[in-house]
Design an enzyme around this catalytic site. Sequence first.
Site, PDB file in Angstrom:
ATOM      1  N   HIS A   1       0.791  -1.247   0.000  1.00 56.16           N
ATOM      2  CA  HIS A   1       0.000   0.000   0.000  1.00 56.16           C
ATOM      3  C   HIS A   1       0.821   1.294   0.000  1.00 56.16           C
ATOM      4  O   HIS A   1       0.788   2.078   0.934  1.00 56.16           O
ATOM      5  CB  HIS A   1      -1.037   0.028   1.130  1.00 56.16           C
ATOM      6  CG  HIS A   1      -0.612  -0.560   2.444  1.00 56.16           C
ATOM      7  ND1 HIS A   1       0.614  -0.361   2.994  1.00 56.16           N
ATOM      8  CD2 HIS A   1      -1.305  -1.330   3.320  1.00 56.16           C
ATOM      9  CE1 HIS A   1       0.673  -0.997   4.152  1.00 56.16           C
ATOM     10  NE2 HIS A   1      -0.473  -1.600   4.372  1.00 56.16           N
TER      11      HIS A   1
ATOM     12  N   ASP B   1      -6.117  -4.418   0.711  1.00 53.71           N
ATOM     13  CA  ASP B   1      -5.909  -4.214   2.151  1.00 53.71           C
ATOM     14  C   ASP B   1      -7.255  -4.275   2.879  1.00 53.71           C
ATOM     15  O   ASP B   1      -7.563  -3.427   3.708  1.00 53.71           O
ATOM     16  CB  ASP B   1      -5.189  -2.892   2.438  1.00 53.71           C
ATOM     17  CG  ASP B   1      -4.738  -2.804   3.893  1.00 53.71           C
ATOM     18  OD1 ASP B   1      -4.812  -3.816   4.618  1.00 53.71           O
ATOM     19  OD2 ASP B   1      -4.311  -1.706   4.310  1.00 53.71           O
TER      20      ASP B   1
HETATM   21  O1  DOR Z   1      -5.198   0.444   8.028  1.00 52.19           O
HETATM   22  C1  DOR Z   1      -4.705  -0.657   8.193  1.00 52.19           C
HETATM   23  N1  DOR Z   1      -5.381  -1.633   8.831  1.00 52.19           N
HETATM   24  N2  DOR Z   1      -3.478  -0.898   7.726  1.00 52.19           N
HETATM   25  C2  DOR Z   1      -2.829  -2.050   8.016  1.00 52.19           C
HETATM   26  O2  DOR Z   1      -1.747  -2.252   7.539  1.00 52.19           O
HETATM   27  C3  DOR Z   1      -3.445  -3.029   8.935  1.00 52.19           C
HETATM   28  C4  DOR Z   1      -4.895  -2.970   8.816  1.00 52.19           C
HETATM   29  C5  DOR Z   1      -5.644  -3.808   9.838  1.00 52.19           C
HETATM   30  O3  DOR Z   1      -5.287  -4.971  10.017  1.00 52.19           O
HETATM   31  O4  DOR Z   1      -6.588  -3.313  10.424  1.00 52.19           O
END
Ligand code: DOR
Length: 437
Positions: free
Chosen positions: A233, A304
């Site tokens: 990302h 993601d």
């Molecule tokens: O915003 C995020 N949430 N970035 C991450 O890398 C982890 C993810 C999560 O697991 O909630």
Amino acid sequence: MSGNFSLIIKNGSCFIEGKLKNIDIGLSGNKIKKIGKIDLNSAKVFDASNKIVLPGVIDTQVHFREPGSTDTEDLESGSKAAVLGGITSVFEMPNTNPPTSTLAEFDKKIKLAKNRMHSNYAFYFGATPENSDQLSKLKNLDGCCGVKLFAGSSTGKLLVDKESDIEKVISKSDRIVSIHSEDEEILKLRKKFIKEGDVKSHPEWRNAECAMSSTRRVVKIAERYNKRIHVLHVSTKEEVDFLAMHKKNVTFEITPQHLTMYAPDCYDKLGSLAQMNPPLRSKDHYDKLWVAVKKSIVDVLGSDHAPHLKANKDKKYPNSPSGMPGVQTILPIMLDHVSKENLSLEMLIKLMCENPCKIFGIKNKGYLKEEYDADITIIDMKKEQIIKNDMIASKCGWTPFNNYKVKGFPIATIVNGKIVMENNKIISKAQGMPLKF
Ligand code: DOR
């Protein structure tokens, strides 16, 4: 040749050798057996007239929360969302509770997935400062897509922030190391920029230099040891410029969120629902991410998919967790970008089918070819759809794209030769398999 096909996809416009061709595809079991004119009526036939037939679309970054937070998502619900969105395989992340950072936990996840996942799957092994001696055991491990390293802290407890430990992980891993690239030291120093109740301060706290500093560090380490890393990302214009000059050892990902929303508008509209790590940033960064797509600098797109319960997202910033769901919407959102001519369909297939296979070494997938696995996504580029929260199969039950109108939509998902989704409905039981590398 005729033959005993278990399924024939007839009259579709199929993406073969870089072009759309009107041709039939005959499947036998979990393999593509024949691509050509097929005159056979006895087998099960899927009429793909006026539809486009793609290699199975792969989402290389999802968080399905099992074990640990199964009130928010689990391997079954997350993979249901995947196939409803036209995704045939996922790479799932290790920041669960407990984290997937021992071989025993990895094995447990493989067992949890069996007969419960609707898509095919591979799991990341989570790096810690202590487990680098385990990494050599991942070499030929089916169902393992690589090593995940959190250089900056995000959801969960996984963190490898010291340079010497990052170096240990990258140098000792035979598999690709995929990195959440934010500099923990800078994150700590900049905590003073967090404004309580104001999510617009999120990209101030986790600023562009925080991402760039970490990316510079991990790329140098990869080059020093001649190892392959994958930066997840990517969110800044500085990283795009830098990574464009360091492609030998490094590949990278951009999310559809970073290509569809930007600050401050996204925070005005969505509040902390738009909060993720690394953050959605201003339009100049968004514009440069699109340059990375158009000039083919970026390697893959990943959603993601990071579901959190709405009740938690509604907490006052910074108590609201970071992340948003996306596995069900990544393909519709990107097909809409294709309809708007922001990228070509060919480019999208490279980013979501071919490159994931090339970069991570997935066997027998990514292309419509005879003897390849029968993972296939069928889309209707004329179909218009308003994305709604109540369509979302993730247990979190919301999407940042609620009320977003898209043109271009998956209408069937075929996994291991079986139609698992047709017209927004799951029509067979879970029979996803671990990916082979
Ligand atoms: O915003 C995020 N949430 N970035 C991450 O890398 C982890 C993810 C999560 O697991 O909630």
